[in-house]
Design a protein around this motif. Structure first.
Motif, PDB file in Angstrom:
ATOM      1  N   LEU A  31      59.077 169.161  99.836  1.00 55.38           N
ATOM      2  CA  LEU A  31      59.522 170.412  98.952  1.00 55.38           C
ATOM      3  C   LEU A  31      58.597 171.564  98.628  1.00 55.38           C
ATOM      4  O   LEU A  31      59.567 172.572  99.236  1.00 55.38           O
ATOM      5  N   VAL A  32      57.850 171.246  98.517  1.00 56.18           N
ATOM      6  CA  VAL A  32      56.623 172.665  98.280  1.00 56.18           C
ATOM      7  C   VAL A  32      56.644 173.117  99.785  1.00 56.18           C
ATOM      8  O   VAL A  32      56.504 174.359  99.817  1.00 56.18           O
ATOM      9  N   ARG A  49      58.875 172.766 102.034  1.00 57.74           N
ATOM     10  CA  ARG A  49      60.109 173.535 102.703  1.00 57.74           C
ATOM     11  C   ARG A  49      60.383 174.870 101.823  1.00 57.74           C
ATOM     12  O   ARG A  49      60.534 175.389 102.104  1.00 57.74           O
ATOM     13  N   SER A  50      59.744 174.403 100.885  1.00 59.33           N
ATOM     14  CA  SER A  50      59.588 175.602  99.603  1.00 59.33           C
ATOM     15  C   SER A  50      58.679 176.771 100.634  1.00 59.33           C
ATOM     16  O   SER A  50      59.717 178.156 100.210  1.00 59.33           O
ATOM     17  N   ILE A  89      61.259 178.167 104.151  1.00 58.35           N
ATOM     18  CA  ILE A  89      63.203 177.831 104.045  1.00 58.35           C
ATOM     19  C   ILE A  89      62.819 180.077 103.511  1.00 58.35           C
ATOM     20  O   ILE A  89      63.829 180.513 104.354  1.00 58.35           O
ATOM     21  N   THR A  90      61.593 180.360 103.591  1.00 61.07           N
ATOM     22  CA  THR A  90      61.794 182.302 103.067  1.00 61.07           C
ATOM     23  C   THR A  90      60.847 182.092 104.388  1.00 61.07           C
ATOM     24  O   THR A  90      60.965 183.837 104.205  1.00 61.07           O
ATOM     25  N   ARG A 101      60.100 183.504 108.700  1.00 61.38           N
ATOM     26  CA  ARG A 101      61.085 183.807 110.117  1.00 61.38           C
ATOM     27  C   ARG A 101      61.344 182.539 110.453  1.00 61.38           C
ATOM     28  O   ARG A 101      62.589 182.885 111.525  1.00 61.38           O
ATOM     29  N   TYR A 102      61.142 181.936 110.324  1.00 59.16           N
ATOM     30  CA  TYR A 102      60.922 180.571 110.383  1.00 59.16           C
ATOM     31  C   TYR A 102      61.674 178.912 109.734  1.00 59.16           C
ATOM     32  O   TYR A 102      60.688 178.379 110.009  1.00 59.16           O
ATOM     33  N   ARG A 115      56.106 186.434 100.429  1.00 59.00           N
ATOM     34  CA  ARG A 115      57.342 185.590 100.780  1.00 59.00           C
ATOM     35  C   ARG A 115      58.064 184.782  99.843  1.00 59.00           C
ATOM     36  O   ARG A 115      59.690 184.914  99.463  1.00 59.00           O
ATOM     37  N   ALA A 116      57.412 183.694  99.582  1.00 60.27           N
ATOM     38  CA  ALA A 116      57.539 182.149  99.532  1.00 60.27           C
ATOM     39  C   ALA A 116      57.552 182.299  97.431  1.00 60.27           C
ATOM     40  O   ALA A 116      58.298 181.578  96.331  1.00 60.27           O
TER      41      ALA A 116
END
Lengths: 191, 299
Positions: free
Chosen positions: B89-90, B92-93, B96-97, B99-100, B229-230
């Motif tokens: 989860l961390v 992917r967190s 997910i924000t 560029r890829y 970004r995240a």
């Protein structure tokens, strides 16, 4: 002295041309040996195909019906024009989407007959392969030494509480006080 | 070197380059022994091909998966499913924000049951971290910083870049030796075998040698951006490196990564103009809940 240089340079160029011509001829011969595509039982991470069983073969330029998609992989079955029996039509398997094309395709078979498929937006056609096949073969050689590693990796990837979905991730971010929209993008090096 | 010798060298180089262009034939030749190709050319051509080949996402995934299997021959995946899910989860967190946000076959974050502090980023988006490395983190932002650094290697394709550079060097070395042989037969007898597998190369380079200084600096810089970004605190990377620099330099992550002290200097400089981000209590709490038991266990 100058003449010697000219002769040697000429010999080098001739040698290069002869080698290139020979290579092209051999390459054409090699393409004839690559007319098969294996349609496999598994897709995505199971490729290259050492862990997957072969369902059936199709010739290049054979049309297929694309009935499903994975990440980079397509679930296909032969069309009426290719299948010989009812059983053939019931068979389906996975093939790399990189092996399919909607474009017009012309293939010369070993008997020098030409097979041609016109561009068709509905039924893609099996097309060529690439160096990745070679990479796959090289990796396959090492596979036997790594059976335990693959088993452990696949058991992990197949775990019941597997990878979180995008919804899970967004909820996780919300609960952690993280913004749901990303911050500003800046130019970066690399790809 | 006199002029005829130079011409001979040039001629030999041209011949080798031509053979590289016909590399697929050379591959076939080595497998089936059907065609005659000068063995000198046969050895140089695959290196050339590997150096210039443009890898597809599918190729990267296959190579990464094979390298991951090699790694798992010597390591066990941690059985704590709650910790594995939290790690994913961390990770992917952070992605997910970015560029890829997606990888060819998805991002995979895997916690290894090892006390050696280590992290690996393989092509195809396989990121491994050990329990020993997680002990360096005391909150979620620090964990995100560790993962962001590894993700930066994945997203910028550093692994395959390293491999390509390595094959270029081998190609030029073989080319040089073959050229010498044209002038003096027999000098090529001790030519080093070169047909290593790509996955094998990758495994050796990343697990034993690590990335180059430039790529490590690039990954740190990209990691700061990913964290920003995240919404995570970018200065968490500084906190991780502060703890890393106290480790034994001959083992674990410090043996395959650049000296933390030198990395810290560059990161602090990059953070000067960045606004401070608070680390939410909710994130600290769930970090403790998910990893607390695992990290407090006696090795």
């Amino acid at each position: 002295m100058l003449n010697t240089v000219r002769v040697l340079l000429g010999l080098a160029l001739i040698s290069l041309l002869v080698f290139a011509a020979g290579s092209l001829a051999r390459k054409k011969n090699q393409e004839d040996d690559r007319r098969w595509v294996k349609i496999m039982t598994l897709a995505a991470r199971e490729q290259p195909a050492w862990e997957s069983d072969q369902v059936f073969d199709l010739y290049y330029a054979d049309p297929v019906v694309l009935i499903g998609r994975g990440a980079g992989w397509g679930l296909v079955r032969p069309t009426d024009s290719v299948a010989n029996t009812e059983a053939d039509l019931a068979r389906q398997g996975w093939v790399s989407l990189g092996s399919l094309t909607h474009q017009e395709l012309v293939m010369t078979l070993p008997d020098r007959k030409t097979r041609k498929r016109l561009a068709d937006p509905e039924e893609p056609t099996l097309a060529g392969r690439s160096l990745r096949q070679e990479i796959g073969q090289q990796l396959a050689k090492l596979h036997h030494d790594r059976q335990g590693g693959y088993e452990q990796l696949d058991a992990f990837l197949d775990r019941p509480d597997g990878e979180p979905s995008p919804t899970d991730v967004l909820e996780f971010r919300r609960q952690g006080g993280l913004p749901l929209l990303p911050g500003p993008e800046v130019p970066e090096a690399g790809r | 070197m006199n002029t005829p010798c130079r011409i001979l060298v040039l001629s030999a180089m041209l011949e080798l380059i031509a053979s590289a262009a016909a590399s697929q034939v050379v591959f076939k030749t080595e497998r089936e022994n059907r065609y005659h190709v000068d063995p000198r050319l046969a050895k140089a051509a695959p290196e050339m091909v590997k150096a210039v080949h443009r890898f597809t996402p599918e190729d990267e995934h296959s190579i990464g998966r094979a390298a991951a299997a090699m790694l798992l021959e010597g390591h066990r995946i941690a059985e704590d499913q709650a910790a594995q899910r939290y790690l994913a989860l961390v990770g992917r967190s952070v992605t997910i924000t970015s560029r890829y946000p997606d990888a060819y076959a998805g991002y995979h974050f895997i916690l290894l049951d090892s006390e050696e502090p280590q992290a690996y980023a393989f092509p195809g988006a396989y990121v491994f971290v050990t329990r020993g490395l997680l002990r360096l983190a005391s909150d979620e932002d620090m964990l995100a910083a560790i993962l962001a650094h590894e993700l930066a290697h994945v997203q910028q394709g550093h692994g395959l870049q390293m491999i390509k550079n390595r094959h270029w060097k081998r190609f030029l070395r073989i080319l040089g030796k073959a050229t010498v042989e044209v002038l003096s037969e027999g000098l090529l007898r001790d030519l080093t075998p070169v047909l290593d597998s790509l996955a094998g190369d990758y495994f050796v380079v990343l697990t034993l040698r690590g990335y180059s200084r430039e790529l490590e600096d690039g990954a740190d810089s990209r990691a700061l951006h990913l964290l920003e970004r995240a919404g995570y605190d970018p200065s968490a990377l500084v906190d991780v490196l502060e703890r890393l620099k106290d480790l034994d330099h001959r083992s674990g992550v410090t043996s395959t990564h650049r000296d933390p002290k030198k990395r810290l200097k560059a990161i602090r400089k990059a953070l000067v103009d960045k606004p401070r981000v608070s680390r939410a209590a909710a994130r600290k709490q769930r970090f403790a809940e998910a990893l607390g038991r695992l990290l407090t266990e006696t090795p």
